[in-house]
Design a protein around this motif. Structure first.
Motif, PDB file in Angstrom:
ATOM      1  N   ASP A   1       5.741  16.158  44.935  1.00  0.00           N
ATOM      2  CA  ASP A   1       6.792  17.180  44.889  1.00  0.00           C
ATOM      3  C   ASP A   1       7.478  16.804  46.194  1.00  0.00           C
ATOM      4  OD1 ASP A   1       6.626  17.873  42.170  1.00  0.00           O
ATOM      5  OD2 ASP A   1       5.648  19.722  42.842  1.00  0.00           O
ATOM      6  N   ASP A   2       6.722  16.759  47.205  1.00  0.00           N
ATOM      7  CA  ASP A   2       7.270  16.619  48.413  1.00  0.00           C
ATOM      8  C   ASP A   2       7.776  14.951  48.706  1.00  0.00           C
ATOM      9  OD1 ASP A   2       6.206  19.038  49.305  1.00  0.00           O
ATOM     10  OD2 ASP A   2       4.439  18.069  50.597  1.00  0.00           O
TER      11      ASP A   2
ATOM     12  N   ARG B   1      -0.201  16.544  43.276  1.00  0.00           N
ATOM     13  CA  ARG B   1       0.922  17.085  42.365  1.00  0.00           C
ATOM     14  C   ARG B   1       1.779  17.506  43.657  1.00  0.00           C
ATOM     15  NH1 ARG B   1       3.186  18.029  38.067  1.00  0.00           N
ATOM     16  NH2 ARG B   1       1.019  18.080  36.812  1.00  0.00           N
ATOM     17  N   GLU B   2       1.407  18.138  44.852  1.00  0.00           N
ATOM     18  CA  GLU B   2       2.185  18.684  45.821  1.00  0.00           C
ATOM     19  C   GLU B   2       2.646  17.633  46.645  1.00  0.00           C
ATOM     20  OE1 GLU B   2       0.194  21.419  48.358  1.00  0.00           O
ATOM     21  OE2 GLU B   2      -0.730  22.429  46.781  1.00  0.00           O
TER      22      GLU B   2
ATOM     23  N   SER C   1       9.173  13.625  46.224  1.00  0.00           N
ATOM     24  CA  SER C   1      10.386  13.526  45.210  1.00  0.00           C
ATOM     25  C   SER C   1      11.622  14.082  46.035  1.00  0.00           C
ATOM     26  CB  SER C   1      10.224  14.327  44.119  1.00  0.00           C
ATOM     27  OG  SER C   1      11.262  14.341  43.421  1.00  0.00           O
ATOM     28  N   ASP C   2      11.387  15.201  46.973  1.00  0.00           N
ATOM     29  CA  ASP C   2      12.082  15.888  47.734  1.00  0.00           C
ATOM     30  C   ASP C   2      12.607  15.097  48.862  1.00  0.00           C
ATOM     31  OD1 ASP C   2      11.974  18.178  46.172  1.00  0.00           O
ATOM     32  OD2 ASP C   2      10.740  19.145  47.425  1.00  0.00           O
TER      33      ASP C   2
END
Length: 156
Positions: A44-45, A40-41, A47-48
C-alpha cells in the motif's frame, strides 16, 4: 560550445523523466528489501509512493511541454519578425537602386544632348572658319593672279 558545455551537457526533459522513473523503481525495490512492515502495508505504501511519483512525473512532463511550446512560439514569432524586416530592407534597397538607375539614365540623356549641342556648335564654327579661310585663299589667289599678270605684262 565552451569547455563547461562539453563536459556537462544539458539534459533534455525526456532524460530527466527516465531518471525519475528509474530512481523510483530502484527506491521501490530497496524499500521492499529493507522494509520492517508487513507485505500488505508495504505494498500500500509503495502504491501510494508510485502514484505520487507518477503524478510528479506527469507534472514535470506538462511543465516541460508548456515550456517547449512557449519557446517554439517565441522562435516562430522572432523568425516571422526577422523575415518581414529582411523583406522590408530588400524592398527599400530595390527602390533605391531603381531610383538611382532612373537618375543615372536622365543624367546620361542630358549629357548626351549637351555633347550633341557642343559638337553641332563646334561644327558650325569650323564650317564658318573654313568658308572664311576659303574666301581669303580665293582672294589672295586672285590678287596673286593679278600680280602675275601685271608682272608678265611689264616684263614682256
Amino acid at each position: 560550445m565552451n569547455k563547461a558545455e562539453t563536459e556537462y551537457p544539458v539534459q533534455s526533459g525526456s532524460t530527466l523523466l527516465k531518471g525519475i522513473f528509474i530512481g523510483s523503481l530502484i527506491g521501490a525495490a530497496a524499500a521492499l528489501l529493507f522494509a520492517p512492515k508487513p507485505g500488505r502495508e508495504l505494498r500500500d505504501d509503495l502504491s501510494d509512493k508510485l502514484a505520487l511519483a507518477t503524478d510528479k512525473t506527469k507534472e514535470v512532463a506538462g511543465a516541460v511541454t508548456d515550456k517547449t511550446i512557449s519557446i517554439a512560439t517565441t522562435v516562430g514569432e522572432k523568425a516571422s519578425d526577422l523575415a518581414s524586416t529582411v523583406s522590408a530592407k530588400a524592398s527599400d534597397i530595390y527602390t533605391t537602386v531603381s531610383d538611382s538607375k532612373q537618375q543615372i539614365a536622365a543624367t546620361l540623356h542630358d549629357t548626351g544632348k549637351k555633347i550633341g549641342e557642343t559638337v553641332s556648335d563646334a561644327s558650325a564654327s569650323i564650317a564658318a572658319d573654313v568658308t572664311d579661310a576659303s574666301k581669303d585663299v580665293a582672294d589672295e589667289a586672285s590678287d596673286a593672279k593679278e600680280q602675275v599678270k601685271d608682272t608678265y605684262k611689264t616684263n614682256y
